[in-house]
Motif scaffolding. Structure first.
Motif, PDB file in Angstrom:
ATOM      1  N   ALA A  31       0.824  -1.310  -0.093  1.00 59.24           N
ATOM      2  CA  ALA A  31       0.110   0.038  -0.011  1.00 59.24           C
ATOM      3  C   ALA A  31       0.780   1.335  -0.062  1.00 59.24           C
ATOM      4  O   ALA A  31       0.541   2.323  -0.431  1.00 59.24           O
ATOM      5  N   ILE A  32       2.053   1.213   0.461  1.00 58.59           N
ATOM      6  CA  ILE A  32       2.981   2.243   0.374  1.00 58.59           C
ATOM      7  C   ILE A  32       3.160   2.968  -0.947  1.00 58.59           C
ATOM      8  O   ILE A  32       4.271   2.016  -1.533  1.00 58.59           O
ATOM      9  N   ASP A  33       2.998   3.978  -1.208  1.00 62.32           N
ATOM     10  CA  ASP A  33       3.463   4.774  -2.469  1.00 62.32           C
ATOM     11  C   ASP A  33       4.596   5.724  -2.093  1.00 62.32           C
ATOM     12  O   ASP A  33       4.357   6.781  -1.652  1.00 62.32           O
ATOM     13  N   ARG A  34       5.884   5.106  -2.344  1.00 60.99           N
ATOM     14  CA  ARG A  34       6.942   6.051  -2.102  1.00 60.99           C
ATOM     15  C   ARG A  34       7.329   7.324  -2.976  1.00 60.99           C
ATOM     16  O   ARG A  34       7.824   8.094  -2.376  1.00 60.99           O
ATOM     17  N   ASP A  35       6.614   6.925  -4.128  1.00 58.87           N
ATOM     18  CA  ASP A  35       6.860   7.963  -4.944  1.00 58.87           C
ATOM     19  C   ASP A  35       6.199   9.329  -4.405  1.00 58.87           C
ATOM     20  O   ASP A  35       6.480  10.423  -4.659  1.00 58.87           O
ATOM     21  N   ALA A  36       5.143   8.915  -4.088  1.00 64.49           N
ATOM     22  CA  ALA A  36       4.148  10.315  -3.484  1.00 64.49           C
ATOM     23  C   ALA A  36       4.717  10.841  -2.161  1.00 64.49           C
ATOM     24  O   ALA A  36       4.600  11.878  -2.211  1.00 64.49           O
ATOM     25  N   ILE A  37       5.165   9.815  -1.483  1.00 69.90           N
ATOM     26  CA  ILE A  37       5.817  10.396  -0.328  1.00 69.90           C
ATOM     27  C   ILE A  37       7.262  11.315  -0.760  1.00 69.90           C
ATOM     28  O   ILE A  37       7.239  12.662  -0.265  1.00 69.90           O
ATOM     29  N   VAL A  38       7.786  10.869  -1.645  1.00 70.64           N
ATOM     30  CA  VAL A  38       9.237  11.641  -2.107  1.00 70.64           C
ATOM     31  C   VAL A  38       8.670  12.812  -2.866  1.00 70.64           C
ATOM     32  O   VAL A  38       9.320  14.059  -2.432  1.00 70.64           O
ATOM     33  N   SER A  39       7.402  13.021  -3.451  1.00 70.99           N
ATOM     34  CA  SER A  39       7.184  14.064  -3.906  1.00 70.99           C
ATOM     35  C   SER A  39       6.613  15.209  -3.274  1.00 70.99           C
ATOM     36  O   SER A  39       7.068  16.354  -3.427  1.00 70.99           O
ATOM     37  N   ALA A  46      14.687  13.425  -3.603  1.00 68.89           N
ATOM     38  CA  ALA A  46      15.047  12.135  -3.151  1.00 68.89           C
ATOM     39  C   ALA A  46      14.642  11.046  -4.324  1.00 68.89           C
ATOM     40  O   ALA A  46      13.844  11.287  -5.139  1.00 68.89           O
ATOM     41  N   VAL A  47      14.972   9.746  -3.776  1.00 71.23           N
ATOM     42  CA  VAL A  47      14.559   8.571  -4.566  1.00 71.23           C
ATOM     43  C   VAL A  47      14.068   7.698  -3.678  1.00 71.23           C
ATOM     44  O   VAL A  47      14.488   7.460  -2.549  1.00 71.23           O
ATOM     45  N   PRO A  48      12.886   6.792  -4.003  1.00 71.98           N
ATOM     46  CA  PRO A  48      12.346   6.056  -3.169  1.00 71.98           C
ATOM     47  C   PRO A  48      13.455   4.893  -2.480  1.00 71.98           C
ATOM     48  O   PRO A  48      14.126   4.490  -3.543  1.00 71.98           O
ATOM     49  N   LYS A  65      15.580  -2.880  -5.768  1.00 67.20           N
ATOM     50  CA  LYS A  65      14.665  -1.869  -6.006  1.00 67.20           C
ATOM     51  C   LYS A  65      13.409  -1.723  -5.195  1.00 67.20           C
ATOM     52  O   LYS A  65      13.008  -2.512  -4.376  1.00 67.20           O
ATOM     53  N   SER A  66      12.966  -0.446  -4.886  1.00 66.06           N
ATOM     54  CA  SER A  66      11.805  -0.281  -3.975  1.00 66.06           C
ATOM     55  C   SER A  66      10.612  -0.849  -4.695  1.00 66.06           C
ATOM     56  O   SER A  66      10.523  -0.588  -5.710  1.00 66.06           O
ATOM     57  N   ALA A  67       9.678  -1.623  -3.994  1.00 67.40           N
ATOM     58  CA  ALA A  67       8.488  -1.956  -4.175  1.00 67.40           C
ATOM     59  C   ALA A  67       7.345  -0.487  -4.724  1.00 67.40           C
ATOM     60  O   ALA A  67       7.560   0.252  -4.210  1.00 67.40           O
ATOM     61  N   LYS A  68       6.621  -1.327  -5.868  1.00 64.65           N
ATOM     62  CA  LYS A  68       5.508  -0.364  -6.210  1.00 64.65           C
ATOM     63  C   LYS A  68       4.491  -0.518  -5.706  1.00 64.65           C
ATOM     64  O   LYS A  68       4.013  -1.818  -5.040  1.00 64.65           O
ATOM     65  N   PRO A  69       3.517   0.541  -5.209  1.00 71.47           N
ATOM     66  CA  PRO A  69       2.191  -0.093  -4.762  1.00 71.47           C
ATOM     67  C   PRO A  69       1.362  -0.712  -5.702  1.00 71.47           C
ATOM     68  O   PRO A  69       1.392  -0.563  -6.732  1.00 71.47           O
ATOM     69  N   ASP A  70       0.674  -1.685  -4.947  1.00 66.47           N
ATOM     70  CA  ASP A  70      -0.317  -2.630  -5.701  1.00 66.47           C
ATOM     71  C   ASP A  70      -1.567  -2.555  -4.684  1.00 66.47           C
ATOM     72  O   ASP A  70      -1.675  -3.860  -4.093  1.00 66.47           O
ATOM     73  N   LEU A  71      -2.416  -1.712  -4.818  1.00 67.43           N
ATOM     74  CA  LEU A  71      -3.644  -1.569  -3.797  1.00 67.43           C
ATOM     75  C   LEU A  71      -4.594  -2.699  -4.100  1.00 67.43           C
ATOM     76  O   LEU A  71      -4.908  -3.538  -2.938  1.00 67.43           O
ATOM     77  N   SER A 200      17.487  -7.855   6.874  1.00 72.94           N
ATOM     78  CA  SER A 200      16.494  -6.741   7.119  1.00 72.94           C
ATOM     79  C   SER A 200      15.326  -6.599   6.126  1.00 72.94           C
ATOM     80  O   SER A 200      14.197  -6.470   6.242  1.00 72.94           O
ATOM     81  N   ALA A 201      15.884  -6.316   4.920  1.00 72.41           N
ATOM     82  CA  ALA A 201      15.018  -6.084   3.591  1.00 72.41           C
ATOM     83  C   ALA A 201      14.110  -7.323   3.623  1.00 72.41           C
ATOM     84  O   ALA A 201      12.862  -7.216   3.380  1.00 72.41           O
ATOM     85  N   GLU A 202      14.680  -8.345   3.528  1.00 71.63           N
ATOM     86  CA  GLU A 202      13.961  -9.636   3.113  1.00 71.63           C
ATOM     87  C   GLU A 202      12.891  -9.917   4.138  1.00 71.63           C
ATOM     88  O   GLU A 202      12.019 -10.266   3.969  1.00 71.63           O
ATOM     89  N   MET A 203      13.195  -9.687   5.334  1.00 69.63           N
ATOM     90  CA  MET A 203      12.232  -9.981   6.561  1.00 69.63           C
ATOM     91  C   MET A 203      11.110  -8.761   6.711  1.00 69.63           C
ATOM     92  O   MET A 203      10.373  -9.004   7.693  1.00 69.63           O
ATOM     93  N   ALA A 204      11.553  -7.803   6.187  1.00 69.71           N
ATOM     94  CA  ALA A 204      10.489  -6.573   6.100  1.00 69.71           C
ATOM     95  C   ALA A 204      10.523  -6.140   7.723  1.00 69.71           C
ATOM     96  O   ALA A 204       9.610  -5.698   8.258  1.00 69.71           O
ATOM     97  N   TYR A 205      11.678  -6.090   8.330  1.00 68.92           N
ATOM     98  CA  TYR A 205      11.844  -5.417   9.473  1.00 68.92           C
ATOM     99  C   TYR A 205      11.449  -3.953   9.564  1.00 68.92           C
ATOM    100  O   TYR A 205      11.150  -3.314  10.604  1.00 68.92           O
ATOM    101  N   PHE A 206      11.908  -3.603   8.615  1.00 69.43           N
ATOM    102  CA  PHE A 206      11.724  -1.667   8.243  1.00 69.43           C
ATOM    103  C   PHE A 206      11.166  -1.895   6.810  1.00 69.43           C
ATOM    104  O   PHE A 206      11.463  -2.525   6.223  1.00 69.43           O
ATOM    105  N   THR A 207      10.343  -1.055   6.760  1.00 75.54           N
ATOM    106  CA  THR A 207       9.703  -0.435   5.326  1.00 75.54           C
ATOM    107  C   THR A 207      10.273   0.841   4.935  1.00 75.54           C
ATOM    108  O   THR A 207       9.811   1.991   5.201  1.00 75.54           O
ATOM    109  N   PRO A 208      11.675   1.052   4.499  1.00 78.94           N
ATOM    110  CA  PRO A 208      11.927   2.478   3.968  1.00 78.94           C
ATOM    111  C   PRO A 208      11.461   3.105   3.099  1.00 78.94           C
ATOM    112  O   PRO A 208      10.779   2.393   2.170  1.00 78.94           O
ATOM    113  N   VAL A 209      11.205   4.265   3.351  1.00 76.28           N
ATOM    114  CA  VAL A 209      10.391   5.315   2.583  1.00 76.28           C
ATOM    115  C   VAL A 209      11.230   6.022   1.432  1.00 76.28           C
ATOM    116  O   VAL A 209      11.405   5.760   0.296  1.00 76.28           O
ATOM    117  N   ALA A 210      12.029   6.796   1.754  1.00 70.28           N
ATOM    118  CA  ALA A 210      12.930   7.582   1.176  1.00 70.28           C
ATOM    119  C   ALA A 210      14.013   8.433   2.109  1.00 70.28           C
ATOM    120  O   ALA A 210      13.805   8.525   3.145  1.00 70.28           O
TER     121      ALA A 210
END
Length: 231
Positions: A31-39, A46-48, A65-71, A200-210
């Motif tokens: 659900a996280i739209d990193r592009d929208a947050i960056v904008s 910044a870059v997602p 690569k950062s994940a793209k939202p797919d609602l 950390s990325a594989e297990m989604a301990y954090f969801t980095p935004v930007a």
């Protein structure tokens, strides 16, 4: 650019049980739209983000690569997990305007897939009490160590942690984090750090935004000069 802050969602005390599961974290992350947050928050400069620290810092993965939202996919997966009607989720953040704005954007994005997210800004004292009481579900905050050339500060504070600050229970990842603090060879240290960041990325301990730039220059060329008393 001098990257100093990382806006990130961090799972601390997973409730409901859905968020304690890796697949649940990954589904919600859709659900996280990193592009929208960056904008909106970073002014588009910044870059997602795909992992906790930006490349080319030691141990980071240049190919991730950062994940793209797919609602629609997120809604489908939530329904399959038994949460078709969603659930309530409190997002803790700090009173800093950037953090609050990021947290509200994340909440709005989660609301779109049925997760009834609300935001609770707190000062440091209230946060520590809430943390001690085990009442934090998810936290949206920033990491001021992202601009350091050496990742040791990040390893020491975020990953090479004592039991009292271990929210992951991932003993192998924590052991690798401590290992990076003892290795002198740069390449070996980088390899050990890569294991930490990849896990950390594989297990989604954090969801980095930007990453957020703290220094911006409108010029196309920037000269850094060494003066007698420092840079």
């Amino acid at each position: 650019m001098d990257w100093r802050h990382r806006a990130a969602c961090r799972l601390v005390d997973p409730e409901p049980d859905f968020l304690a599961d890796l697949l649940g974290l990954q589904d919600a992350g859709l659900a996280i739209d990193r592009d929208a947050i960056v904008s909106r928050i970073m002014g588009g400069v910044a870059v997602p983000a795909a992992e906790f620290l930006p490349n080319p810092l030691s141990g980071t993965n240049p190919g991730i690569k950062s994940a793209k939202p797919d609602l629609e996919k997120a809604k489908k997966l939530l329904a399959e997990a038994g949460y078709g009607d969603g659930f309530a989720l409190e997002i803790t953040t700090f009173t800093n305007e950037t953090h609050k704005t990021a947290a509200n954007m994340v909440a709005n994005q989660l609301n779109q897939i049925g997760i009834k997210a609300s935001v609770q800004p707190t000062d440091t004292g209230a946060y520590r009490k809430k943390q001690g009481d085990g009442k934090i579900q998810v936290i949206v905050t920033g990491w001021p160590g992202g601009g350091n050339a050496d990742v040791q500060g990040t390893m020491e504070f975020i990953y090479a942690v004592p039991d009292s600050r271990d929210y992951t229970g991932d003993t192998e990842m924590i052991a690798n984090a401590f290992k990076t603090l003892t290795i002198m060879d740069p390449e070996a240290r980088k390899a050990a750090g890569r294991k930490v960041f990849d896990r950390s990325a594989e297990m989604a301990y954090f969801t980095p935004v930007a990453p957020s730039p703290s220094t911006r220059s409108p010029a196309t060329t920037v000269w850094v000069c060494q003066w007698p008393h420092g840079v």
